[in-house]
Design an enzyme around this catalytic site. Structure first.
Site, PDB file in Angstrom:
ATOM      1  N   LYS A 159       7.478  -0.068  -3.601  1.00  0.00           N
ATOM      2  CA  LYS A 159       8.442   0.255  -3.914  1.00  0.00           C
ATOM      3  C   LYS A 159       8.968  -0.641  -3.324  1.00  0.00           C
ATOM      4  O   LYS A 159       9.935   0.070  -2.305  1.00  0.00           O
ATOM      5  CB  LYS A 159       8.660   1.524  -3.831  1.00  0.00           C
TER       6      LYS A 159
HETATM    7  N1  PMP Z   1       7.421   2.035 -12.299  1.00  0.00           N
HETATM    8  C1  PMP Z   1       8.453   1.821 -11.533  1.00  0.00           C
HETATM    9  C2  PMP Z   1       9.272   0.706 -11.839  1.00  0.00           C
HETATM   10  C3  PMP Z   1       9.397   2.985 -11.111  1.00  0.00           C
HETATM   11  O1  PMP Z   1      10.786   2.339 -10.373  1.00  0.00           O
HETATM   12  C4  PMP Z   1       9.175   3.512 -11.335  1.00  0.00           C
HETATM   13  C5  PMP Z   1      10.512   5.145 -10.338  1.00  0.00           C
HETATM   14  N2  PMP Z   1       9.778   5.116  -9.670  1.00  0.00           N
HETATM   15  C6  PMP Z   1       8.445   4.558 -11.888  1.00  0.00           C
HETATM   16  C7  PMP Z   1       7.312   3.661 -12.702  1.00  0.00           C
HETATM   17  C8  PMP Z   1       7.799   5.860 -11.877  1.00  0.00           C
HETATM   18  O2  PMP Z   1       7.713   6.704 -10.851  1.00  0.00           O
HETATM   19  P1  PMP Z   1       7.298   7.192  -9.877  1.00  0.00           P
HETATM   20  O3  PMP Z   1       7.121   8.199 -11.423  1.00  0.00           O
HETATM   21  O4  PMP Z   1       6.863   8.020  -8.940  1.00  0.00           O
HETATM   22  O5  PMP Z   1       8.990   8.177  -9.951  1.00  0.00           O
END
Ligand code: PMP
Length: 304
Positions: A159
């Site tokens: 991320k």
């Molecule tokens: N995909 C992307 C590209 C994201 O930015 C996020 C948000 N963090 C998610 C999926 C979902 O991840 P999470 O459930 O851990 O927030």
């Protein structure tokens, strides 16, 4: 929606006044996208505020940093403690949490080795990312003409701030087209995810979601939804999904910390007809879990 200001932000171990939490214009990450971050939520429960899946998020932050060869000078435990202290300092019952570790001020140029790593955590009240109305009645989506980043160019598991310019392009495209959100394909042409959400499809009582090799960010809410769905007795299959399959789906929904569980009511102007019973069942358990109302999932909450 403008950011709702609170009192303090945690920066490199100090609680700084909100208006003083600034960076230099020559911060490395501002120029080259060399930061890693998280999005976490703290929910109001009967036993006080609780951070949802706190450790998993901070571990993912550390993993993102490892991929980009950044040494975060705070352990997972220390970041969790700082976050809880910050929520207390700001007197919040419910908030979004944004930790970020980034290459700061020191040198310019693409060699980041001598640039210090700065770490900050901000918290503020932030409601449903795709709207309360979206959570209830679903959102309109389209397949973006922008592909999700390929693992050949950037690691999708990380991320990283720089990665999100790809998400912004697909988001803008979907908004200009009158939709609420985009769905992006991976480098092979299979469904990947939303710009900030993972995607689930339901067909004939079975649940499908794109696998890790479809260039997804491996979402923590995705894992939550898979666990809840399996506990409800559904089969969840991680498999490649095509655009056409979405058009014929019985139900579709997005998962994400910001988006929580948001049903999708349209893809490329094709309607996914209500009443979406399986999505609603998963949503119901999810909202019980985050509010501390389901004892089966109490380990997911880190109480302030
Ligand atoms: N995909 C992307 C590209 C994201 O930015 C996020 C948000 N963090 C998610 C999926 C979902 O991840 P999470 O459930 O851990 O927030």
């Amino acid at each position: 929606m403008p950011i709702q200001k609170v009192k303090k932000i945690w920066m490199n171990g100090e609680f700084v006044d909100w208006d003083d939490a600034n960076v230099h214009i020559l911060t490395h990450a501002l120029h080259y996208g060399s930061g890693v971050f998280e999005g976490i939520r703290c929910y109001k429960t009967a036993d006080g505020p609780a951070v949802f899946r706190h450790r998993e998020h901070m571990e993912r932050l550390h993993n993102s940093a490892k991929i980009y060869q950044m040494e975060i000078p705070y352990s997972v435990e220390e970041l969790m403690d700082a976050t809880k202290e910050l929520i207390r300092e700001n007197g919040l019952e419910e908030c979004y949490i944004r930790p970020i570790a980034y290459r700061g001020y020191g040198e310019m140029g693409l060699n980041p080795m001598n640039v210090p790593i700065d770490v900050a955590i901000a918290v503020w009240p932030w409601g449903a990312y795709l709207g309360d109305e979206g959570i209830k009645n679903g959102i309109r989506t389209m397949i973006s003409s922008f592909q999700r980043i390929s693992p050949k160019s950037l690691p999708p598991f990380a991320k990283c701030t720089g990665t999100y310019v790809n998400s912004i392009l697909s988001k803008l495209e979907s908004l200009h087209a009158g939709c609420d959100e985009a769905i992006v394909l991976d480098y092979r042409g299979f469904i990947s995810e939303g710009p900030g959400e993972n995607l689930f499809m339901i067909k004939s009582g079975k649940i499908f979601t794109p696998p890790e090799h479809a260039s997804i960010l491996v979402g923590i809410t995705r894992d939550t939804a898979i666990t809840i769905a399996r506990d409800l007795g559904y089969d969840v299959v991680e498999t490649d999904i095509t655009r056409g399959q979405l058009y014929l789906a019985d139900e579709l929904f997005f998962t994400g910390t910001a988006a929580e569980i948001t049903p999708i009511r349209e893809v490329d102007d094709i309607e996914i007809e209500k009443p979406w019973p399986i999505t609603k069942a998963i949503q119901e358990k999810f909202y019980a879990a985050i509010k501390g109302k389901d004892q089966n999932y109490k380990d997911w909450l880190d109480y302030i």
